[in-house]
Design an enzyme around this catalytic site. Structure first.
Site, PDB file in Angstrom:
ATOM      1  N   PHE A   8       3.403  13.666   5.448  1.00 29.16           N
ATOM      2  CA  PHE A   8       2.528  12.580   5.051  1.00 29.16           C
ATOM      3  C   PHE A   8       1.097  12.822   5.506  1.00 29.16           C
ATOM      4  CE2 PHE A   8       6.683  10.607   5.172  1.00 29.16           C
ATOM      5  CZ  PHE A   8       6.668   9.672   4.146  1.00 29.16           C
ATOM      6  N   ASP A   9       0.156  12.588   4.611  1.00 25.72           N
ATOM      7  CA  ASP A   9      -1.225  12.410   5.008  1.00 25.72           C
ATOM      8  C   ASP A   9      -1.304  11.102   5.805  1.00 25.72           C
ATOM      9  OD1 ASP A   9      -4.113  12.642   4.931  1.00 25.72           O
ATOM     10  OD2 ASP A   9      -4.087  11.135   3.338  1.00 25.72           O
ATOM     11  N   LEU A  10      -2.401  10.893   6.534  1.00 21.42           N
ATOM     12  CA  LEU A  10      -2.549   9.652   7.301  1.00 21.42           C
ATOM     13  C   LEU A  10      -3.477   8.654   6.603  1.00 21.42           C
ATOM     14  CD1 LEU A  10      -2.072   7.966   9.880  1.00 21.42           C
ATOM     15  CD2 LEU A  10      -4.035   9.178  10.892  1.00 21.42           C
ATOM     16  N   ASP A  11      -4.770   8.995   6.548  1.00 18.77           N
ATOM     17  CA  ASP A  11      -5.760   8.068   6.001  1.00 18.77           C
ATOM     18  C   ASP A  11      -5.561   7.850   4.504  1.00 18.77           C
ATOM     19  OD1 ASP A  11      -6.950   7.847   8.480  1.00 18.77           O
ATOM     20  OD2 ASP A  11      -8.485   9.359   8.079  1.00 18.77           O
TER      21      ASP A  11
END
Length: 231
Positions: A8-11
Site C-alpha cells: 500500500f501507498d500511504l498518502d
C-alpha cells in the site's frame, strides 16, 4: 489468482494528508518569498517525491529544492504530520485482509520515520509486516526503489518489467503481489516490478491519470478496494 502480498501507498491511499502536506508546502514556499494562499493549487505535491515536486512545479534547482524540503519539514514535523485523517473504512479493510491471511506492506515515498509515525498515530502500524519509506537525505524516494525494497524484505521475487495479470505469478506460481496507490507514480512503481496494480480513485489522481498509467484495476471506494483484494 490469489492476491497474497499487498503493498500500500500511504498518502492518498490509507490516509488523507491534504491539509498537512499543503500547509507544509505553503510554509516552505513562503521562506522563498512565494505566497500561495490557495492550498488547492498545492495538491499535486501529494504523492511524488518532495524535492522533485519543488523542481517540477516551481522551477527550483536541486540545491534550492533541498533547502525547500528542509523548510517543509520545519512545519511538517511538529504540526503537518498530524493534519491528517485515515480514510473511513480503511482499518476495517486492513483487519479483514490480515485475518484472511494476506501479507500487508507499506511502500511510500515519504521518509520512513514519518510513515511509521503516521501509522502508529492512527493505530494501524501492526497490520503491516513490512514498512518501507524513503530516507531523510533523499535516497530511495522513487516509488520503484521503495517497491523493490519492500519486496526484498518480504522475500518475494518479483517479475521485472511490465506484463499482463496472468504473467504476474510469484513464488509458487499461484500467489500475486499487488501495488495499491492513488497516483501514477504508484502504478509505475508496481509495473516496474511486474506487480498487479490497483489505483484508488478516492485519492489525489487527476481525472484519467490512473487509467492512463495502465492500472490493472481502478476502484472508486474503500469498500470496493476491500472486495477486490479479498479475491
Amino acid at each position: 489468482m490469489e492476491y497474497k502480498y499487498l503493498l500500500f501507498d500511504l498518502d492518498g491511499t490509507l490516509t488523507d494528508p491534504k491539509e498537512g502536506i499543503t500547509t507544509s508546502v505553503q510554509y516552505a514556499l513562503r521562506a522563498f518569498g512565494i505566497e500561495e494562499p490557495d492550498l488547492e493549487k498545492l495538491k499535486p505535491f501529494i504523492g511524488p517525491p518532495l524535492q522533485s515536486s519543488f523542481m517540477d512545479f516551481y522551477g527550483f534547482d536541486e540545491e534550492k529544492a533541498k533547502r525547500a524540503v528542509e523548510k517543509y519539514r520545519e512545519w511538517f514535523r511538529p504540526k503537518g504530520i498530524y493534519q491528517n485523517a485515515i480514510y473511513p473504512g480503511i482499518e476495517e479493510v486492513l483487519s479483514r485482509l490480515k485475518a484472511g491471511g494476506k501479507v500487508l506492506a507499506v511502500a511510500s515515498s515519504k521518509p520512513q520515520i514519518f510513515v511509521e509515525q503516521v501509522l502508529r498515530h492512527f493505530g494501524i502500524y501492526d497490520y503491516f509486516t513490512v514498512i518501507v519509506g524513503s530516507e531523510l537525505d533523499g535516497r530511495r524516494d522513487k516509488k520503484e526503489e521503495v517497491v523493490e525494497e519492500a519486496l526484498r524484505q518480504l522475500g518475494v521475487e518479483a517479475v521485472k518489467g511490465e506484463g499482463t495479470e496472468e504473467e504476474h505469478g510469484l513464488g509458487s506460481g499461484n500467489l500475486a503481489a499487488v501495488m495499491i496507490g492513488d497516483r501514477k507514480f504508484d502504478i509505475a512503481g508496481g509495473k516496474a516490478h511486474g506487480l498487479v496494480t490497483v489505483g484508488v480513485a478516492f485519492g489525489y489522481a487527476e481525472e484519467g491519470e490512473l487509467e492512463a498509467a495502465g492500472a490493472d484495476y481502478v476502484v472508486q471506494t474503500v469498500e470496493e478496494l476491500g472486495r477486490l483484494l479479498m479475491r
